[in-house]
Design a protein around this motif. Structure first.
Motif, PDB file in Angstrom:
ATOM      1  N   GLU A 199       0.776  -1.130  -0.082  1.00  0.00           N
ATOM      2  CA  GLU A 199       0.033   0.034  -0.104  1.00  0.00           C
ATOM      3  C   GLU A 199       0.916   1.235  -0.062  1.00  0.00           C
ATOM      4  O   GLU A 199       1.934   1.250   0.631  1.00  0.00           O
ATOM      5  CB  GLU A 199      -0.925  -0.089   1.279  1.00  0.00           C
ATOM      6  CG  GLU A 199      -1.869   1.082   1.498  1.00  0.00           C
ATOM      7  CD  GLU A 199      -2.845   1.136  -0.099  1.00  0.00           C
ATOM      8  OE1 GLU A 199      -3.933   0.250  -0.037  1.00  0.00           O
ATOM      9  OE2 GLU A 199      -2.573   2.074  -0.828  1.00  0.00           O
ATOM     10  N   HIS A 200       0.450   2.156  -0.903  1.00  0.00           N
ATOM     11  CA  HIS A 200       1.041   3.427  -0.665  1.00  0.00           C
ATOM     12  C   HIS A 200       0.566   4.795   0.152  1.00  0.00           C
ATOM     13  O   HIS A 200       1.163   5.528   0.487  1.00  0.00           O
ATOM     14  CB  HIS A 200       1.181   4.064  -2.270  1.00  0.00           C
ATOM     15  CG  HIS A 200       2.046   3.511  -3.086  1.00  0.00           C
ATOM     16  ND1 HIS A 200       3.432   3.476  -3.068  1.00  0.00           N
ATOM     17  CD2 HIS A 200       1.865   2.450  -4.015  1.00  0.00           C
ATOM     18  CE1 HIS A 200       4.011   2.634  -3.934  1.00  0.00           C
ATOM     19  NE2 HIS A 200       2.970   1.866  -4.413  1.00  0.00           N
ATOM     20  N   ASP A 201      -0.880   4.345   0.633  1.00  0.00           N
ATOM     21  CA  ASP A 201      -1.490   5.563   1.263  1.00  0.00           C
ATOM     22  C   ASP A 201      -1.191   5.362   2.577  1.00  0.00           C
ATOM     23  O   ASP A 201      -1.705   4.565   3.229  1.00  0.00           O
ATOM     24  CB  ASP A 201      -2.861   5.127   0.878  1.00  0.00           C
ATOM     25  CG  ASP A 201      -3.961   5.938   1.472  1.00  0.00           C
ATOM     26  OD1 ASP A 201      -3.366   7.032   2.372  1.00  0.00           O
ATOM     27  OD2 ASP A 201      -5.100   6.147   1.221  1.00  0.00           O
ATOM     28  N   MET A 202      -0.394   6.327   3.068  1.00  0.00           N
ATOM     29  CA  MET A 202       0.216   6.357   4.548  1.00  0.00           C
ATOM     30  C   MET A 202      -0.965   6.169   5.503  1.00  0.00           C
ATOM     31  O   MET A 202      -0.722   5.875   6.719  1.00  0.00           O
ATOM     32  CB  MET A 202       1.167   7.288   4.723  1.00  0.00           C
ATOM     33  CG  MET A 202       2.602   6.697   4.176  1.00  0.00           C
ATOM     34  SD  MET A 202       2.924   5.190   4.666  1.00  0.00           S
ATOM     35  CE  MET A 202       3.555   5.521   6.494  1.00  0.00           C
ATOM     36  N   SER A 203      -1.923   7.151   5.212  1.00  0.00           N
ATOM     37  CA  SER A 203      -2.992   7.459   6.212  1.00  0.00           C
ATOM     38  C   SER A 203      -3.735   5.947   6.403  1.00  0.00           C
ATOM     39  O   SER A 203      -4.294   5.841   7.493  1.00  0.00           O
ATOM     40  CB  SER A 203      -3.855   8.317   5.533  1.00  0.00           C
ATOM     41  OG  SER A 203      -4.699   7.992   4.417  1.00  0.00           O
ATOM     42  N   PHE A 204      -3.812   5.103   5.305  1.00  0.00           N
ATOM     43  CA  PHE A 204      -4.605   3.997   5.234  1.00  0.00           C
ATOM     44  C   PHE A 204      -3.593   2.899   5.921  1.00  0.00           C
ATOM     45  O   PHE A 204      -4.185   2.293   6.875  1.00  0.00           O
ATOM     46  CB  PHE A 204      -4.678   3.428   4.101  1.00  0.00           C
ATOM     47  CG  PHE A 204      -5.601   2.158   3.778  1.00  0.00           C
ATOM     48  CD1 PHE A 204      -6.773   1.945   4.151  1.00  0.00           C
ATOM     49  CD2 PHE A 204      -4.797   0.903   3.574  1.00  0.00           C
ATOM     50  CE1 PHE A 204      -7.188   0.796   4.149  1.00  0.00           C
ATOM     51  CE2 PHE A 204      -5.433  -0.263   3.215  1.00  0.00           C
ATOM     52  CZ  PHE A 204      -6.647  -0.332   3.743  1.00  0.00           C
ATOM     53  N   VAL A 205      -2.354   2.894   5.939  1.00  0.00           N
ATOM     54  CA  VAL A 205      -1.505   2.054   6.609  1.00  0.00           C
ATOM     55  C   VAL A 205      -1.441   2.247   7.869  1.00  0.00           C
ATOM     56  O   VAL A 205      -1.454   1.508   8.804  1.00  0.00           O
ATOM     57  CB  VAL A 205      -0.078   2.298   6.170  1.00  0.00           C
ATOM     58  CG1 VAL A 205       0.932   1.511   6.906  1.00  0.00           C
ATOM     59  CG2 VAL A 205       0.151   1.804   4.458  1.00  0.00           C
ATOM     60  N   ARG A 206      -1.671   3.646   8.329  1.00  0.00           N
ATOM     61  CA  ARG A 206      -1.529   3.761   9.926  1.00  0.00           C
ATOM     62  C   ARG A 206      -2.662   3.249  10.539  1.00  0.00           C
ATOM     63  O   ARG A 206      -2.640   2.809  11.701  1.00  0.00           O
ATOM     64  CB  ARG A 206      -1.616   5.552  10.096  1.00  0.00           C
ATOM     65  CG  ARG A 206      -0.278   6.168   9.933  1.00  0.00           C
ATOM     66  CD  ARG A 206      -0.215   7.409  10.407  1.00  0.00           C
ATOM     67  NE  ARG A 206       0.829   8.265   9.767  1.00  0.00           N
ATOM     68  CZ  ARG A 206       0.865   9.217   8.884  1.00  0.00           C
ATOM     69  NH1 ARG A 206      -0.275   9.124   8.124  1.00  0.00           N
ATOM     70  NH2 ARG A 206       2.000   9.607   8.288  1.00  0.00           N
ATOM     71  N   VAL A 207      -4.093   3.404   9.791  1.00  0.00           N
ATOM     72  CA  VAL A 207      -5.217   2.783  10.352  1.00  0.00           C
ATOM     73  C   VAL A 207      -5.184   1.331  10.605  1.00  0.00           C
ATOM     74  O   VAL A 207      -5.524   0.759  11.493  1.00  0.00           O
ATOM     75  CB  VAL A 207      -6.293   3.284   9.572  1.00  0.00           C
ATOM     76  CG1 VAL A 207      -7.624   2.526  10.040  1.00  0.00           C
ATOM     77  CG2 VAL A 207      -6.486   4.474   9.393  1.00  0.00           C
ATOM     78  N   ILE A 208      -4.427   0.470   9.525  1.00  0.00           N
ATOM     79  CA  ILE A 208      -4.629  -0.880   9.509  1.00  0.00           C
ATOM     80  C   ILE A 208      -3.297  -1.645  10.005  1.00  0.00           C
ATOM     81  O   ILE A 208      -3.344  -2.689  10.729  1.00  0.00           O
ATOM     82  CB  ILE A 208      -4.767  -1.412   8.246  1.00  0.00           C
ATOM     83  CG1 ILE A 208      -3.886  -1.178   7.362  1.00  0.00           C
ATOM     84  CG2 ILE A 208      -6.252  -1.101   7.761  1.00  0.00           C
ATOM     85  CD1 ILE A 208      -3.960  -1.871   5.981  1.00  0.00           C
ATOM     86  N   ALA A 209      -2.135  -1.124  10.092  1.00  0.00           N
ATOM     87  CA  ALA A 209      -0.665  -1.732  10.312  1.00  0.00           C
ATOM     88  C   ALA A 209      -0.422  -1.835  11.197  1.00  0.00           C
ATOM     89  O   ALA A 209      -0.335  -0.526  12.410  1.00  0.00           O
ATOM     90  CB  ALA A 209       0.284  -1.275   9.214  1.00  0.00           C
ATOM     91  N   GLU A 210      -0.081  -2.931  12.108  1.00  0.00           N
ATOM     92  CA  GLU A 210       0.866  -2.910  13.285  1.00  0.00           C
ATOM     93  C   GLU A 210       2.291  -2.866  13.035  1.00  0.00           C
ATOM     94  O   GLU A 210       3.132  -2.171  13.442  1.00  0.00           O
ATOM     95  CB  GLU A 210       0.451  -4.127  14.123  1.00  0.00           C
ATOM     96  CG  GLU A 210      -0.992  -4.446  14.663  1.00  0.00           C
ATOM     97  CD  GLU A 210      -1.287  -5.976  14.635  1.00  0.00           C
ATOM     98  OE1 GLU A 210      -0.677  -6.659  13.949  1.00  0.00           O
ATOM     99  OE2 GLU A 210      -1.893  -6.131  15.446  1.00  0.00           O
ATOM    100  N   GLN A 211       2.550  -3.895  12.035  1.00  0.00           N
ATOM    101  CA  GLN A 211       3.913  -4.036  11.560  1.00  0.00           C
ATOM    102  C   GLN A 211       4.112  -3.647  10.320  1.00  0.00           C
ATOM    103  O   GLN A 211       3.163  -3.735   9.424  1.00  0.00           O
ATOM    104  CB  GLN A 211       4.505  -5.353  11.798  1.00  0.00           C
ATOM    105  CG  GLN A 211       4.576  -5.745  13.260  1.00  0.00           C
ATOM    106  CD  GLN A 211       5.863  -5.472  13.833  1.00  0.00           C
ATOM    107  OE1 GLN A 211       6.911  -5.686  13.301  1.00  0.00           O
ATOM    108  NE2 GLN A 211       5.928  -4.669  14.998  1.00  0.00           N
ATOM    109  N   VAL A 212       5.101  -3.260   9.846  1.00  0.00           N
ATOM    110  CA  VAL A 212       5.553  -2.604   8.561  1.00  0.00           C
ATOM    111  C   VAL A 212       6.829  -3.184   8.131  1.00  0.00           C
ATOM    112  O   VAL A 212       7.675  -2.924   8.902  1.00  0.00           O
ATOM    113  CB  VAL A 212       5.402  -1.015   8.261  1.00  0.00           C
ATOM    114  CG1 VAL A 212       5.547  -0.490   7.128  1.00  0.00           C
ATOM    115  CG2 VAL A 212       3.767  -0.472   8.796  1.00  0.00           C
TER     116      VAL A 212
END
Lengths: 250, 375
Positions: A199-212
């Motif tokens: 995913e590129h959309d960081m706002s989306f990543v912040r919502v879903i991800a624990e680990q990146v």
């Protein structure tokens, strides 16, 4: 031992090492985001896991089984599902037919010869409720809007009910509202399904991800929580070229 | 549950009624006229078989006549042996002319009617299976399938022509005995014979419809659109394609057996390239998306041929070629395409529409098609 493990995974296209000695481990039920600049080898990594591309070295272990040399359909039967970057629903088939194809728990020819109608109860009903396509059962997928097409694809993944879901930019082209709903769905799948999301959309990543996990030039660059990653100087360098622009951007 | 399913069933019912009741009545139960029509029906059967692999699985088999021809020779060999019972060593006459001393071993089993009927379906299916394993396991697709099947057809016809000692060569198998089935003697010019052929076509259509209406048909349509995507759902694409190819071959073999009964001889021209391409044209004219339409297409084109070729003896092939070009350019989905488009237009006008623009607008999620964001 993780649910999905990549050991020293490699692939070459001509002289280019698209993925170069990648090691990665995902726990059962984990949602992992895979980030990286263009050409970092993210999509290729997904291709290697699902079998679209054959690895030139290393191994893919899924659920304790070495699937490195299996054909795509065999990996799918083991529970590896893939959503592609380009919406790839079957445009000539109706919504319900698309979902029936996705209901692939019994993929054999003989089993298919005995199925004559799509059962709407049970899993099918649940999935349709989640994605809100109940009113469009007999619409050809080619006539759906872009957002609905994305929903249909996610519905097909849910229908397939794979243990590992690989997703390539699931929110590309979605409105903010649709992105939020997608995030809800991902959060509800967490725990029961292992997910690897590019995913590129960081706002989306912040919502879903624990680990990146961040990749660059086919290699693993950094791994950690979103906050850790955003502070990591190596990551900033890879994304933005040099320290100055990184500072200016933040 | 599905609108196309309803259309299929109605179309099937109408077609069955047409060939069972209307046609015999229209020809005043005249055996000679009905024999001509029975010939059209067997050709309809082979066109239907092609629609199964071409229309549904997207496998364009230009060598459909090969399996048709195999079926016809299987039947003809049995009938030839029956006709030759009183001759030297029970051997067919043409073998005597080419100095064959004993009946070749592979002719022996065709003394048995049961073996013949099974082989007429199984042999074409087996041959198709061997080709399918090579093609579909190797992921050969599109035009290459067409080339391979066409090449196979040409090779098979050459073998049948050159092995004159065993196959009758260019002359084929002539002077056949009539078929005897459960004490019933098949007289190609009787009404009961016509009903037998019509019954076979209706049964074969029902089998074909069962396959394409099952989930197998759905998966085949999905494969035609995007085979890779189907693989990622865990379906073994090659197996589905192989099934469609083999069922199609078995049905073509069945049609070939009937064809020999209708014409009372087998000839290598049944395996000729023009004949095989003709099958493709009938199928395209009727509409390859529907088995019934493909069968109907074959009947219509051959009826036209029957009328027109008596007027322009040599010009018929020219006409057939022009017809094919017109179909490809103007109605690529054949008569069935015209018909289903018309039905859809009627449905869009009606307010109870579930499929058209009205339904798409009603969703809250699609207020504006979102613009794809840049990475």
């Amino acid at each position: 031992m993780g649910h999905l493990e990549l050991h020293n995974l490699q692939v070459q296209f001509g002289g280019l090492r698209a993925v170069d000695g990648l090691n990665l481990s995902l726990e059962q039920g984990e949602l992992r985001c895979l980030l990286g600049p263009n050409g970092a080898g993210k999509s290729t990594t997904l291709d290697l896991i699902c079998g679209k591309t054959a690895a030139s070295g290393g191994s893919v272990i899924f659920g304790g089984i070495d699937v490195t040399h299996m054909a795509e359909y065999q990996r799918a039967r083991h529970g590896i599902g893939r959503k592609f970057q380009v919406p790839s629903v079957f445009k000539d088939l109706s919504v319900i037919e698309n979902l029936e194809v996705a209901r692939s728990q019994h993929p054999g020819v003989l089993a298919s010869l005995r199925v004559f109608r799509s059962r709407l109860s049970g899993r099918m009903d649940e999935v349709l409720t989640i994605v809100g396509l109940h009113d469009h059962l007999h619409v050809k997928a080619g006539n759906l809007s872009h957002g609905q097409t994305q929903w249909l694809e996610i519905a097909m993944l849910l229908m397939q009910d794979c243990k590992l879901i690989l997703m390539d930019e699931p929110t590309a082209g979605m409105t903010v509202q649709e992105t939020l709903k997608t995030a809800d769905i991902f959060n509800s799948l967490r725990g029961s399904h292992t997910m690897l999301v590019v995913e590129h959309d960081m706002s989306f990543v912040r919502v879903i991800a624990e680990q990146v996990t961040v990749m660059d030039q086919g290699k693993l660059l950094a791994q950690g929580t979103v906050a850790e990653i955003e502070r990591d100087p190596k990551v900033r360098q890879a994304y933005l070229g040099d320290e100055e622009t990184a500072d200016a951007a933040s | 549950m599905n609108t196309t399913f309803k259309t299929d069933i109605i179309g099937y019912g109408l077609f069955a009624a047409l060939i069972l009741f209307v046609v015999p009545w229209a020809f005043a139960f005249d055996g000679f006229e009905l024999n001509t029509f029975a010939r059209y029906l067997t050709l309809g059967m082979v066109a239907m078989a092609l629609a199964l692999s071409w229309g549904y699985a997207g496998v364009l088999n230009l060598g459909q006549a090969a399996t048709f021809g195999l079926g016809s020779y299987v039947m003809a060999m049995h009938l030839k042996l029956r006709a030759s019972a009183s001759s030297y060593n029970g051997m067919p006459d043409f073998m005597g002319w080419t100095n064959v001393e004993v009946l070749p071993w592979f002719w022996e089993p065709f003394h048995s009617l049961t073996f013949t009927l099974v082989a007429g379906l199984a042999l074409p299916a087996l041959v198709a299976w061997l080709m399918a394993v090579f093609m579909f396991r190797g992921r050969v697709t599109g035009v290459f399938v067409a080339i391979i099947t066409l090449a196979f057809l040409v090779a098979l016809q050459l073998v049948f022509i050159s092995e004159q000692r065993y196959t009758g060569g260019q002359n084929g198998l002539t002077g056949l005995a009539p078929l005897e089935l459960f004490g019933w003697r098949a007289d190609a010019y009787s009404t009961s014979f016509y009903y037998m052929v019509a019954g076979c076509l209706i049964t074969a259509l029902a089998l074909g419809l069962a396959v394409v209406r099952s989930k197998v048909g759905l998966i085949l349509r999905a494969i035609r659109e995007d085979a890779n995507r189907v693989r990622f759902f865990g379906y073994d694409v090659a197996r589905y394609e192989t099934l469609a190819f083999c069922v199609s071959a078995a049905l073509a073999g069945w049609a070939g057996m009937l064809y020999v009964l209708v014409l009372e001889f087998a000839s290598p021209t049944y395996m000729s390239v023009p004949f095989s391409l003709g099958i493709v044209i009938w199928c395209a004219v009727g509409g390859r998306e529907s088995l019934v339409a493909a069968a109907l297409g074959a009947v219509v084109v051959n009826m036209l041929e029957g009328r027109l070729s008596s007027i322009f003896v040599e010009g018929w092939f020219l006409f057939l070629g022009i017809l094919f070009i017109v179909v490809v350019l103007v109605m690529p989905r054949g008569l069935y395409g015209l018909f289903s488009d018309a039905v859809q237009r009627l449905q869009t006008v009606s307010p109870r529409d579930r499929g058209g623009k009205v339904a798409t607008k009603a969703t809250p999620l699609s207020a504006t098609p979102a613009v794809k964001e840049e990475n």
